[in-house]
Design a protein around this motif. Sequence first.
Motif, PDB file in Angstrom:
ATOM      1  N   TYR A   1       0.822  -1.137   0.089  1.00 33.39           N
ATOM      2  CA  TYR A   1      -0.380  -0.119   0.098  1.00 33.39           C
ATOM      3  C   TYR A   1       0.758   0.990  -0.061  1.00 33.39           C
ATOM      4  O   TYR A   1       0.370   2.017  -0.636  1.00 33.39           O
ATOM      5  CB  TYR A   1      -0.791  -0.454   1.248  1.00 33.39           C
ATOM      6  CG  TYR A   1      -2.100  -0.952   0.789  1.00 33.39           C
ATOM      7  CD1 TYR A   1      -2.635  -1.410  -0.104  1.00 33.39           C
ATOM      8  CD2 TYR A   1      -2.914  -0.956   2.244  1.00 33.39           C
ATOM      9  CE1 TYR A   1      -3.696  -2.094  -0.883  1.00 33.39           C
ATOM     10  CE2 TYR A   1      -4.274  -1.922   1.709  1.00 33.39           C
ATOM     11  CZ  TYR A   1      -4.633  -2.632   0.677  1.00 33.39           C
ATOM     12  OH  TYR A   1      -5.562  -2.995   0.950  1.00 33.39           O
ATOM     13  N   LYS A   2       1.851   0.947   0.706  1.00 34.09           N
ATOM     14  CA  LYS A   2       2.349   2.527   0.437  1.00 34.09           C
ATOM     15  C   LYS A   2       3.578   2.991  -1.036  1.00 34.09           C
ATOM     16  O   LYS A   2       4.008   3.516  -0.644  1.00 34.09           O
ATOM     17  CB  LYS A   2       3.928   2.611   2.015  1.00 34.09           C
ATOM     18  CG  LYS A   2       2.829   2.173   3.270  1.00 34.09           C
ATOM     19  CD  LYS A   2       3.222   3.765   4.389  1.00 34.09           C
ATOM     20  CE  LYS A   2       2.104   3.424   5.824  1.00 34.09           C
ATOM     21  NZ  LYS A   2       1.268   4.406   6.432  1.00 34.09           N
ATOM     22  N   GLU A   3       3.696   1.450  -1.196  1.00 36.82           N
ATOM     23  CA  GLU A   3       4.579   1.711  -2.264  1.00 36.82           C
ATOM     24  C   GLU A   3       3.601   1.966  -3.833  1.00 36.82           C
ATOM     25  O   GLU A   3       3.870   2.202  -4.612  1.00 36.82           O
ATOM     26  CB  GLU A   3       5.377   0.664  -2.996  1.00 36.82           C
ATOM     27  CG  GLU A   3       7.074   0.506  -1.592  1.00 36.82           C
ATOM     28  CD  GLU A   3       7.455  -0.833  -1.890  1.00 36.82           C
ATOM     29  OE1 GLU A   3       8.622  -0.997  -1.351  1.00 36.82           O
ATOM     30  OE2 GLU A   3       6.829  -1.756  -2.749  1.00 36.82           O
ATOM     31  N   ASN A   4       2.474   1.979  -3.313  1.00 43.17           N
ATOM     32  CA  ASN A   4       1.378   2.083  -3.770  1.00 43.17           C
ATOM     33  C   ASN A   4       1.757   0.849  -5.252  1.00 43.17           C
ATOM     34  O   ASN A   4       1.322   1.447  -6.698  1.00 43.17           O
ATOM     35  CB  ASN A   4       1.134   3.178  -5.341  1.00 43.17           C
ATOM     36  CG  ASN A   4       0.003   4.177  -4.848  1.00 43.17           C
ATOM     37  OD1 ASN A   4      -0.902   3.247  -4.777  1.00 43.17           O
ATOM     38  ND2 ASN A   4      -0.865   5.671  -4.927  1.00 43.17           N
ATOM     39  N   SER A   5       1.855  -0.202  -5.498  1.00 50.15           N
ATOM     40  CA  SER A   5       2.743  -1.270  -6.065  1.00 50.15           C
ATOM     41  C   SER A   5       0.874  -2.185  -6.603  1.00 50.15           C
ATOM     42  O   SER A   5       1.373  -3.216  -7.411  1.00 50.15           O
ATOM     43  CB  SER A   5       3.457  -2.363  -5.350  1.00 50.15           C
ATOM     44  OG  SER A   5       3.288  -2.813  -4.349  1.00 50.15           O
ATOM     45  N   VAL A   6      -0.027  -1.597  -5.939  1.00 51.98           N
ATOM     46  CA  VAL A   6      -1.033  -3.006  -5.426  1.00 51.98           C
ATOM     47  C   VAL A   6      -2.173  -1.873  -6.525  1.00 51.98           C
ATOM     48  O   VAL A   6      -1.990  -0.804  -6.167  1.00 51.98           O
ATOM     49  CB  VAL A   6      -1.728  -3.644  -4.657  1.00 51.98           C
ATOM     50  CG1 VAL A   6      -2.435  -2.416  -3.206  1.00 51.98           C
ATOM     51  CG2 VAL A   6      -2.459  -4.717  -4.655  1.00 51.98           C
ATOM     52  N   GLY A   7      -2.832  -3.083  -7.340  1.00 57.45           N
ATOM     53  CA  GLY A   7      -4.492  -1.670  -7.793  1.00 57.45           C
ATOM     54  C   GLY A   7      -3.341  -1.109  -9.278  1.00 57.45           C
ATOM     55  O   GLY A   7      -4.119  -0.473  -9.761  1.00 57.45           O
ATOM     56  N   LYS A   8      -1.659  -2.354 -10.161  1.00 55.39           N
ATOM     57  CA  LYS A   8      -1.487  -1.453 -11.293  1.00 55.39           C
ATOM     58  C   LYS A   8      -2.232  -2.535 -12.057  1.00 55.39           C
ATOM     59  O   LYS A   8      -0.973  -3.107 -11.717  1.00 55.39           O
ATOM     60  CB  LYS A   8      -0.976  -0.939 -10.606  1.00 55.39           C
ATOM     61  CG  LYS A   8      -0.526  -0.297  -9.723  1.00 55.39           C
ATOM     62  CD  LYS A   8      -0.168   1.362 -11.128  1.00 55.39           C
ATOM     63  CE  LYS A   8       0.369   2.505  -9.839  1.00 55.39           C
ATOM     64  NZ  LYS A   8      -1.201   3.085  -8.402  1.00 55.39           N
ATOM     65  N   PRO A   9      -2.825  -2.953 -12.626  1.00 52.63           N
ATOM     66  CA  PRO A   9      -3.119  -3.743 -13.439  1.00 52.63           C
ATOM     67  C   PRO A   9      -1.543  -3.929 -14.249  1.00 52.63           C
ATOM     68  O   PRO A   9      -1.355  -2.069 -15.150  1.00 52.63           O
ATOM     69  CB  PRO A   9      -3.640  -3.374 -14.753  1.00 52.63           C
ATOM     70  CG  PRO A   9      -5.371  -2.654 -13.392  1.00 52.63           C
ATOM     71  CD  PRO A   9      -4.309  -1.786 -13.242  1.00 52.63           C
ATOM     72  N   GLU A  10      -1.272  -4.810 -14.435  1.00 56.34           N
ATOM     73  CA  GLU A  10       0.144  -5.239 -15.838  1.00 56.34           C
ATOM     74  C   GLU A  10      -0.819  -4.830 -17.213  1.00 56.34           C
ATOM     75  O   GLU A  10      -1.539  -5.528 -17.375  1.00 56.34           O
ATOM     76  CB  GLU A  10       0.768  -6.418 -14.849  1.00 56.34           C
ATOM     77  CG  GLU A  10       1.430  -6.760 -14.112  1.00 56.34           C
ATOM     78  CD  GLU A  10       1.303  -8.149 -13.070  1.00 56.34           C
ATOM     79  OE1 GLU A  10       1.692  -8.011 -12.012  1.00 56.34           O
ATOM     80  OE2 GLU A  10       1.194  -9.009 -14.393  1.00 56.34           O
TER      81      GLU A  10
END
Length: 627
Positions: free
Chosen positions: A618-627
């Motif tokens: 969450y802190k890196e905002n690495s989820v919710g970024k569709p590949e």
Amino acid sequence: MKRLPVCLPAHMNVRMARNIALAAIAAALLSITASWAAPAPAPIILTGADRRPAISLNGEWAAIVDPYFSGLVGFHGGENKDGYFLNRKAQPGDEFPTQYDFSKASTLKVPGDWNMQRRSLYYYEGPIWYEKDFTYQPKEHTRVFLHVGAANYKSWFWVNGVKVCEHEGGYTSFNCEVTAAVHAGSNFVVAAVDNTRHDDGVPTLQTDWWNYGGLTREVSLIEVPETFIDQYDVHLSRTEDSVIEGWVHLDGPLTAMMSETKVEVEIPELKAKISTSLEKIGGVYFHGKVEGLQRWSPEDPKLYKVILRFGNDSIEEEIGFRTVEVRGTEILLNGKPIFLRGISIHAEAPYRTGRAYSDKDAETLLGWAKELGCNFVRLAHYPHDETMLRAADRMGLLVWSENPVYWALQFDNPKVLDKAEQQLDEEIGTSRNHAAIILWSMANETPNTEARTKFITAEAAHARELDPTRLITAALLVKAEGHTMIVDDPLGKALDVIGTNEYIGWYLEHPETADITQWRVEYQKPMIMSELGGDAKAGLHGGENDRWTEEYQANIFRHQLKMLNRIPQLRGMSPWILMDFRSPNRPLAGIQDEFNRKGLISEQGKKKQAYFILQKAYKENSVGKPE
Ligand code: GCU
């Protein structure tokens, strides 16, 4: 100022008129017959009751455990005319023994479930009587309501031996008019609360949480003028920029003088005051342009003081203004796409456990969510209380609020739909002005049958009529065909946002299974992964394939997070769950001990390894970024 027709959603006026009529009849009856048989007036809904001055009835109440309900039901059935609600005291020369005495009974603390107050009540399911003395001074042209934050599950109330209302539903607030029952000096209130689960209940017999019973939230007396503001809705228009709109509804007689009185909505900080005159009993829409409004958002949870007035009634609210809508597969907050980095939360009190009810409970739970890096919380599986929602407004956490249509209700029973809609009325009627709430959830993991789909489609239509400014969702079960997860539940048609629960790695194969899993979603709508996760006992360590260890739970999250980024229309997630919570379905000794251990934090506040994995994502905002 454009004046809108003076009417509210049809069902509301009808019900309000019926309530006023019923209350008038019942009040008349109550003044003639003091027996509990008189039809009790329907409880009414007060929006923002927590914003009104109140006479608190919190504290110690006398309590009598009554497993056979003999305090209400005679020995051949039917009513017990000398029931405990009379709060009788034995008198010398009594012909008949009084076999109860509240003044000699032990006490229970209100608010608070009874299960955690006495070992003997830990598993108790049945009726318990409460009694509290209070002094009161009636005032001219003033009405008074008994405000109950929640009573799980069925409850009955008397004041000075006069029946004032009864209620079904364990997680929503209600208000019983007691104007005709109170008098100057000393008074007493008696309540019977029965947490027995019912096949035709909402929820029904099976749930995965502890059935905490009792007066689980605050109880108070609220005084209002004869004609007062009972419900109101104040929100930012979705279609006109910088326009505040909504409605105010009044309860009580409308005298000729009043028809000249204006309904006012004032926002001092914006130097805005919207005045609208009434034309008939009921409600009035208002609509006004404001300058310089700062929208509410998780990053900047701006709240405004909003004063609502009618005659000598006024309520001082704290309201944030934002818009939420769906565009294609996007969720737009204030017109911009957002990804909901969330976590699910039960109303379980940290540390002490039991039903949460206090500001401290709310700030601890939501503080952990903020620390996790969340902008969103799924408040499962029933409406949480105003302390939680006010905290979410203040702290900038978007909320999924849920009606407890959980698992397999009696979907073919129209009375059950009435109960679900009544609880929806109370949930939305009480909490409709919280900027934090963006989603009204209709249900969780219901079986895919025709009756269920018809029931929840009707429930969703009712929610939309009550509140067209928010999004409707539900948490659906997902079908697994090989390693493909298929989201095609017909209920999806009735939803704006599709919630889906899946447990790949816990209830389905292994954590690595997520790496080879594909998703097929039959709806071009935003999707929220409303549950995922697995159990771990805090402090239990081993290999990442050893179930119940922190390492195993962490392994689930590692593999899940990669899979989630392969779902193009995923717009949020609320893993199950922030904190371990009590459930009778979890008896595994030494590991669960009657707790569901899917929490990322133990009920004693110990963070597990998975907490830090999700926090990093969450802190890196690495989820919710569709590949
Ligand atoms: C279900 C359900 C939750 C339950 C969870 C679990 O998805 O919605 O209420 O606690 O699974 O099995 O832990």
